[in-house]
Motif scaffolding. Structure first.
Motif, PDB file in Angstrom:
ATOM      1  N   ARG A   3       0.791  -1.360   0.069  1.00  0.00           N
ATOM      2  CA  ARG A   3      -0.086  -0.025  -0.025  1.00  0.00           C
ATOM      3  C   ARG A   3       0.742   1.245   0.163  1.00  0.00           C
ATOM      4  O   ARG A   3       0.472   2.356  -0.202  1.00  0.00           O
ATOM      5  N   LEU A   4       2.114   1.283   0.527  1.00  0.00           N
ATOM      6  CA  LEU A   4       2.925   2.249   0.910  1.00  0.00           C
ATOM      7  C   LEU A   4       3.590   2.756  -0.559  1.00  0.00           C
ATOM      8  O   LEU A   4       4.278   1.944  -1.284  1.00  0.00           O
ATOM      9  N   ALA A   5       3.511   4.032  -0.826  1.00  0.00           N
ATOM     10  CA  ALA A   5       4.224   4.555  -1.977  1.00  0.00           C
ATOM     11  C   ALA A   5       5.430   5.340  -1.816  1.00  0.00           C
ATOM     12  O   ALA A   5       6.568   5.384  -2.125  1.00  0.00           O
ATOM     13  N   HIS A   6       5.187   6.239  -0.597  1.00  0.00           N
ATOM     14  CA  HIS A   6       6.445   6.972  -0.263  1.00  0.00           C
ATOM     15  C   HIS A   6       6.198   7.517   1.252  1.00  0.00           C
ATOM     16  O   HIS A   6       4.748   7.966   1.614  1.00  0.00           O
ATOM     17  N   VAL A   7       7.133   7.893   1.858  1.00  0.00           N
ATOM     18  CA  VAL A   7       6.974   8.711   3.233  1.00  0.00           C
ATOM     19  C   VAL A   7       7.556  10.073   3.318  1.00  0.00           C
ATOM     20  O   VAL A   7       8.717  10.149   2.550  1.00  0.00           O
ATOM     21  N   VAL A   8       6.959  10.748   3.843  1.00  0.00           N
ATOM     22  CA  VAL A   8       7.370  12.264   3.779  1.00  0.00           C
ATOM     23  C   VAL A   8       7.550  12.479   5.352  1.00  0.00           C
ATOM     24  O   VAL A   8       6.233  12.543   6.106  1.00  0.00           O
ATOM     25  N   LEU A   9       8.681  12.935   5.828  1.00  0.00           N
ATOM     26  CA  LEU A   9       8.846  13.459   7.209  1.00  0.00           C
ATOM     27  C   LEU A   9       9.167  14.785   7.257  1.00  0.00           C
ATOM     28  O   LEU A   9      10.067  15.617   6.981  1.00  0.00           O
ATOM     29  N   VAL A  10       8.268  15.599   7.782  1.00  0.00           N
ATOM     30  CA  VAL A  10       8.151  17.274   8.108  1.00  0.00           C
ATOM     31  C   VAL A  10       8.921  17.395   9.295  1.00  0.00           C
ATOM     32  O   VAL A  10       8.099  17.400  10.343  1.00  0.00           O
ATOM     33  N   ASP A  11       9.934  17.755   9.319  1.00  0.00           N
ATOM     34  CA  ASP A  11      11.046  18.403  10.544  1.00  0.00           C
ATOM     35  C   ASP A  11      10.567  17.375  11.535  1.00  0.00           C
ATOM     36  O   ASP A  11       9.974  17.766  12.862  1.00  0.00           O
ATOM     37  N   ALA A  12      10.613  15.929  11.289  1.00  0.00           N
ATOM     38  CA  ALA A  12      10.262  15.245  12.101  1.00  0.00           C
ATOM     39  C   ALA A  12      11.211  14.404  12.866  1.00  0.00           C
ATOM     40  O   ALA A  12      12.376  14.423  12.690  1.00  0.00           O
ATOM     41  N   ASN A  13      10.908  13.837  14.091  1.00  0.00           N
ATOM     42  CA  ASN A  13      11.291  12.828  15.002  1.00  0.00           C
ATOM     43  C   ASN A  13      11.234  11.545  14.226  1.00  0.00           C
ATOM     44  O   ASN A  13      10.358  11.274  13.632  1.00  0.00           O
ATOM     45  N   VAL A  14      12.418  10.675  14.269  1.00  0.00           N
ATOM     46  CA  VAL A  14      12.283   9.220  13.936  1.00  0.00           C
ATOM     47  C   VAL A  14      12.613   8.149  14.839  1.00  0.00           C
ATOM     48  O   VAL A  14      13.429   8.620  15.660  1.00  0.00           O
ATOM     49  N   PRO A  15      12.000   7.091  14.883  1.00  0.00           N
ATOM     50  CA  PRO A  15      12.136   6.348  15.847  1.00  0.00           C
ATOM     51  C   PRO A  15      13.485   5.569  15.796  1.00  0.00           C
ATOM     52  O   PRO A  15      14.072   5.246  14.651  1.00  0.00           O
ATOM     53  N   ALA A  16      13.847   5.306  17.082  1.00  0.00           N
ATOM     54  CA  ALA A  16      15.016   3.814  17.321  1.00  0.00           C
ATOM     55  C   ALA A  16      14.304   2.880  17.558  1.00  0.00           C
ATOM     56  O   ALA A  16      13.762   2.892  18.652  1.00  0.00           O
ATOM     57  N   ASP A  17      14.794   1.683  17.349  1.00  0.00           N
ATOM     58  CA  ASP A  17      14.011   0.164  17.643  1.00  0.00           C
ATOM     59  C   ASP A  17      14.563   0.180  19.030  1.00  0.00           C
ATOM     60  O   ASP A  17      15.747   0.341  19.630  1.00  0.00           O
ATOM     61  N   GLY A  18      13.473   0.093  19.922  1.00  0.00           N
ATOM     62  CA  GLY A  18      13.512  -0.154  21.242  1.00  0.00           C
ATOM     63  C   GLY A  18      13.785   1.210  22.177  1.00  0.00           C
ATOM     64  O   GLY A  18      13.827   1.055  23.374  1.00  0.00           O
ATOM     65  N   GLU A  19      13.523   2.282  21.576  1.00  0.00           N
ATOM     66  CA  GLU A  19      13.812   3.514  22.289  1.00  0.00           C
ATOM     67  C   GLU A  19      12.454   4.456  22.288  1.00  0.00           C
ATOM     68  O   GLU A  19      11.711   4.247  21.060  1.00  0.00           O
ATOM     69  N   PRO A  20      12.159   5.048  22.982  1.00  0.00           N
ATOM     70  CA  PRO A  20      10.977   6.099  23.036  1.00  0.00           C
ATOM     71  C   PRO A  20      11.419   7.428  22.515  1.00  0.00           C
ATOM     72  O   PRO A  20      12.615   7.718  22.457  1.00  0.00           O
ATOM     73  N   PHE A  21      10.445   8.131  22.397  1.00  0.00           N
ATOM     74  CA  PHE A  21      10.717   9.386  22.013  1.00  0.00           C
ATOM     75  C   PHE A  21      11.578  10.380  22.924  1.00  0.00           C
ATOM     76  O   PHE A  21      12.550  11.123  22.580  1.00  0.00           O
ATOM     77  N   LEU A  22      11.372   9.990  24.321  1.00  0.00           N
ATOM     78  CA  LEU A  22      12.306  10.798  25.224  1.00  0.00           C
ATOM     79  C   LEU A  22      13.589  10.600  25.057  1.00  0.00           C
ATOM     80  O   LEU A  22      14.401  11.537  25.510  1.00  0.00           O
ATOM     81  N   LEU A  27       5.112   9.265  24.467  1.00  0.00           N
ATOM     82  CA  LEU A  27       6.577   9.564  24.529  1.00  0.00           C
ATOM     83  C   LEU A  27       7.382   8.557  25.221  1.00  0.00           C
ATOM     84  O   LEU A  27       8.575   8.814  25.291  1.00  0.00           O
ATOM     85  N   THR A  28       7.115   8.091  26.106  1.00  0.00           N
ATOM     86  CA  THR A  28       7.832   7.060  27.045  1.00  0.00           C
ATOM     87  C   THR A  28       7.800   5.453  26.677  1.00  0.00           C
ATOM     88  O   THR A  28       8.552   4.796  27.017  1.00  0.00           O
ATOM     89  N   GLU A  29       6.754   5.251  25.555  1.00  0.00           N
ATOM     90  CA  GLU A  29       6.629   3.785  25.019  1.00  0.00           C
ATOM     91  C   GLU A  29       7.864   3.611  23.935  1.00  0.00           C
ATOM     92  O   GLU A  29       7.960   4.320  22.921  1.00  0.00           O
ATOM     93  N   PRO A  30       8.559   2.594  24.131  1.00  0.00           N
ATOM     94  CA  PRO A  30       9.492   2.446  22.898  1.00  0.00           C
ATOM     95  C   PRO A  30       9.028   1.969  22.025  1.00  0.00           C
ATOM     96  O   PRO A  30       8.091   1.472  21.583  1.00  0.00           O
ATOM     97  N   ALA A  31       9.817   2.257  20.552  1.00  0.00           N
ATOM     98  CA  ALA A  31       9.523   2.183  19.145  1.00  0.00           C
ATOM     99  C   ALA A  31       9.661   0.615  19.065  1.00  0.00           C
ATOM    100  O   ALA A  31      10.620   0.230  19.478  1.00  0.00           O
ATOM    101  N   ALA A  32       9.272  -0.063  18.025  1.00  0.00           N
ATOM    102  CA  ALA A  32       9.425  -1.370  17.406  1.00  0.00           C
ATOM    103  C   ALA A  32       9.528  -1.494  15.891  1.00  0.00           C
ATOM    104  O   ALA A  32       8.627  -1.255  15.475  1.00  0.00           O
TER     105      ALA A  32
END
Length: 236
Positions: free
Chosen positions: A94-113, A168-173
């Motif tokens: 379904r995905l064609a492209h991702v656009v990230l606007v001045d965005a944070n990006v995830p790190a596996d196992g890490e939260p936003f904080l 903000l405290t839940e880790p990304a996967a």
């Protein structure tokens, strides 16, 4: 035709894209602004626990699947870059492209904080503790230098809602490295004159495209026409 799914960052709802949406539709595309759980018109939790990051990932995936969208350009602004990147990895064809606007990006196992500097993390943790686990919107004075008019500042402060701290405290996967995503990163120079350290290698190695806008952190408010042009260029 591309289907744009527009996901705003912290404190905001689908309303933040009101000036961008008609410009994309005039160009012949489908446009689907999305409010994440716990924000804007979805702020009333009716006693339910605060939504975490995984809930926000599911918000995005479920909406795309519900509408049966194809050729999706998934757009994430600021905080929303974290759930958007995770959602993008679950969309398959379904995905064609991702656009990230001045965005944070995830790190596996890490939260936003975890991406914040120690002083920023301490400040945010204190704000969450003082406001029942929510992150309160910034006051108008904190938005100085972000290329917003008085009218835009008034709109922001009137409509912004507290952001659920659990997200903000839940880790990304992550299922795969971010380099696997077909992505464009939009750097807003008045907010981040230097490219984010976690994004710079993805651009330098040719995995992601880079576009720069001479505006602040909320270009959907400050420069909607220029941002719409960037979004359209990303899917050409």
């Amino acid at each position: 035709m591309t289907d744009f799914v527009l996901v705003p960052g912290a404190w905001l709802g689908a309303w933040a894209w009101d000036e961008v949406t008609p410009l994309l539709r005039e160009a012949g595309h489908g446009v689907h602004p999305l409010t994440l759980s716990g924000l804007a018109e979805k702020a009333d939790r009716k006693g339910a626990p605060a939504p975490g990051q995984e809930t926000h990932v599911r918000d995005v995936v479920d909406e795309i699947e519900r509408l049966d969208l194809r050729e999706v350009a998934l757009v994430g602004h600021s905080y929303a870059g974290i759930p958007v990147c995770q959602a993008a990895q679950r969309l398959g064809g379904r995905l064609a492209h991702v656009v990230l606007v001045d965005a944070n990006v995830p790190a596996d196992g890490e939260p936003f904080l975890s991406a914040l500097r120690p002083e920023g993390r301490a400040e945010l943790e204190a704000a969450l503790a003082a406001h029942g686990g929510d992150w309160p919107p910034p006051a108008a004075a904190a938005l100085a230098g972000q290329d917003l008019t008085d009218e835009q500042l008034t709109l922001f402060t009137a409509r912004a809602t507290p952001h659920p701290g659990a997200s903000l405290t839940e880790p990304a996967a992550l299922a795969r490295p971010l380099a696997s995503l077909p992505a464009t990163y939009v750097q807003c120079l008045r907010d981040h004159p230097e490219l984010r350290a976690d994004v710079a290698p993805l651009v330098a190695d040719g995995h992601w495209r880079l576009t720069r806008l001479d505006t602040g952190h909320w270009p959907m408010l400050s420069r909607p026409r220029e941002l719409a042009g960037v979004l359209l260029d990303a899917v050409r």
